[in-house]
Design an enzyme around this catalytic site. Structure first.
Site, short mmCIF file in Angstrom:
data_model
loop_
_atom_site.label_atom_id
_atom_site.label_comp_id
_atom_site.label_asym_id
_atom_site.label_seq_id
_atom_site.Cartn_x
_atom_site.Cartn_y
_atom_site.Cartn_z
N SER A 64 0.86 -1.19 0.00
CA SER A 64 0.00 0.00 0.00
C SER A 64 0.89 1.24 0.00
O SER A 64 2.09 1.14 0.34
CB SER A 64 -0.83 -0.01 1.29
OG SER A 64 -1.52 1.20 1.48
N TYR B 140 -1.55 -0.80 10.70
CA TYR B 140 -1.70 -1.06 9.25
C TYR B 140 -0.40 -0.68 8.54
O TYR B 140 0.11 -1.45 7.73
CB TYR B 140 -2.89 -0.27 8.72
CG TYR B 140 -3.22 -0.56 7.25
CD1 TYR B 140 -3.70 -1.82 6.87
CD2 TYR B 140 -3.08 0.42 6.27
CE1 TYR B 140 -4.00 -2.09 5.53
CE2 TYR B 140 -3.39 0.16 4.94
CZ TYR B 140 -3.85 -1.10 4.57
OH TYR B 140 -4.16 -1.37 3.25
P1 NDP Z 1 -11.68 -5.74 0.21
O1 NDP Z 1 -12.15 -5.64 1.62
O2 NDP Z 1 -12.66 -5.50 -0.88
O3 NDP Z 1 -11.00 -7.17 -0.04
C1 NDP Z 1 -10.26 -7.84 0.92
C2 NDP Z 1 -10.19 -9.31 0.54
O4 NDP Z 1 -9.39 -10.00 1.51
C3 NDP Z 1 -11.55 -9.97 0.54
O5 NDP Z 1 -11.67 -10.79 -0.60
C4 NDP Z 1 -11.55 -10.82 1.80
O6 NDP Z 1 -12.31 -11.99 1.59
C5 NDP Z 1 -10.06 -11.19 1.90
N1 NDP Z 1 -9.69 -11.58 3.25
C6 NDP Z 1 -9.64 -10.81 4.36
N2 NDP Z 1 -9.29 -11.55 5.42
C7 NDP Z 1 -9.08 -12.81 4.95
C8 NDP Z 1 -8.70 -14.04 5.57
N3 NDP Z 1 -8.47 -14.13 6.88
N4 NDP Z 1 -8.61 -15.14 4.80
C9 NDP Z 1 -8.87 -15.08 3.47
N5 NDP Z 1 -9.22 -13.94 2.83
C10 NDP Z 1 -9.33 -12.84 3.58
O7 NDP Z 1 -10.47 -4.73 0.11
P2 NDP Z 1 -9.42 -4.39 -1.05
O8 NDP Z 1 -9.72 -5.06 -2.31
O9 NDP Z 1 -9.25 -2.94 -1.01
O10 NDP Z 1 -8.09 -5.01 -0.40
C11 NDP Z 1 -7.21 -5.88 -1.08
C12 NDP Z 1 -5.77 -5.55 -0.66
O11 NDP Z 1 -5.43 -4.27 -1.14
C13 NDP Z 1 -5.54 -5.53 0.85
O12 NDP Z 1 -4.31 -6.16 1.13
C14 NDP Z 1 -5.45 -4.04 1.15
O13 NDP Z 1 -4.69 -3.78 2.30
C15 NDP Z 1 -4.79 -3.54 -0.12
N6 NDP Z 1 -4.93 -2.12 -0.37
C16 NDP Z 1 -6.17 -1.56 -0.54
C17 NDP Z 1 -6.30 -0.20 -0.73
C18 NDP Z 1 -7.63 0.47 -0.85
O14 NDP Z 1 -7.68 1.71 -0.76
N7 NDP Z 1 -8.72 -0.24 -1.05
C19 NDP Z 1 -5.12 0.66 -0.81
C20 NDP Z 1 -3.87 -0.03 -0.66
C21 NDP Z 1 -3.80 -1.37 -0.45
P3 NDP Z 1 -13.28 -12.71 2.67
O15 NDP Z 1 -13.79 -11.67 3.60
O16 NDP Z 1 -14.33 -13.33 1.81
O17 NDP Z 1 -12.40 -13.73 3.32
#
Ligand code: NDP
Length: 249
Positions: A143, A156
């Protein structure tokens, strides 16, 4: 479809929403056979169906990435099904913002266990397969918070900083095995990430900020990932830092 990747097999973690979902769709459109991983079975099933209806190939495997045994089992099943793993997108993550003082430390454990340990478990399980193949590409989603600190982001920040450090040290460890490592550092992307913040004040402050700018779309990050993984084998895109035009820091 460019077909540059049509012999490749990928695992995308966190494929049930946001960046992971968009990345799975984008890779499948390039001909990649994709394993979708997350905890929400209904979302994964829906996406698997959507990809196959569009002419792509995907399977879903339910796994909580904070549990190392579930991770090992998921990687075993993915490899048993497709016979190889060329691309791993370590994307799953949570962002539970809030002050250090007075924090619910359960939020810290969720962030460290998902963003850092989960990413490490998947990498650890996939590496021997990539080494045996003498090829592979691991894309780790960090990020802007892995580069820029802010009050309210401490834990974070710490997890995403660690993802950057882990990625670069790993690159130096595995480059001789022809395994490429890319770290992607997005700024604000319109996803469900902010919905999980448990600290009400931190959530309000974050939501106020993102409502004041035009955020990136998940497909913008997916396009950056496709760019990295479609380079020729001698090119390793090490790092992609990508912000919304209106994001200052
Ligand atoms: P979302 O919340 O839309 O997606 C997060 C995903 O992670 C979901 O598919 C969720 O699936 C999965 N997840 C979370 N915990 C677990 C777990 N314990 N086991 C398996 N899967 C898990 O957020 P984003 O798409 O934004 O996030 C994706 C990545 O991008 C993250 O690493 C985030 O830190 C990073 N990021 C996002 C930014 C933003 O502004 N959105 C900016 C910079 C980085 P489920 O709940 O079904 O398990």
């Amino acid at each position: 479809m460019t077909n540059k990747l049509n012999t490749k097999v990928a695992i995308v973690t966190g494929a049930s929403s946001g960046i992971g979902e968009a990345t799975a769709v984008a890779l499948a459109a390039e001909g990649v056979k994709v394993t979708l991983v997350a905890r929400r079975a209904d979302r994964l099933e829906q996406l698997t169906k959507q990809i196959s209806e569009s002419g792509g190939q995907a399977i879903s495997i339910i796994a909580d990435l904070t549990d190392e045994m579930q991770v090992r089992d998921m990687v075993f099943k993915a490899n048993a099904y497709w016979g190889r793993i060329d691309i791993l997108v370590n994307n799953a993550g949570v962002m539970l913002l809030g002050s250090v003082d007075g924090a619910d430390t359960e939020d810290w454990r969720r962030m460290v266990n998902t963003n850092l340990l989960g990413l490490m478990y998947v990498t650890h399980a996939v590496l021997p397969l990539m080494k045996a193949q003498k090829t592979g590409h691991i894309v780790n989603i960090s990020s802007v918070a892995g580069r820029i600190t802010r009050a309210g982001f401490a834990v974070y920040n710490a997890t995403k900083w660690a993802v950057c450090a882990f990625s670069e040290a790993l690159r130096q460890e595995v480059y001789k095995d022809k395994i490429r490592i890319t770290v992607v550092e997005p700024g604000a992307v319109k996803t469900e990430l902010n919905e999980h913040i448990t600290d009400t004040a931190a959530k309000e402050q974050f939501n106020l900020w993102i409502s004041s700018i035009t955020q990136l779309e998940s497909k913008d990050i997916a396009a950056a990932i496709v760019y990295a993984v479609t380079q020729p084998p001698h090119v390793n895109v090490n790092e992609i830092l990508i912000r919304p035009t209106e994001q200052e820091r």
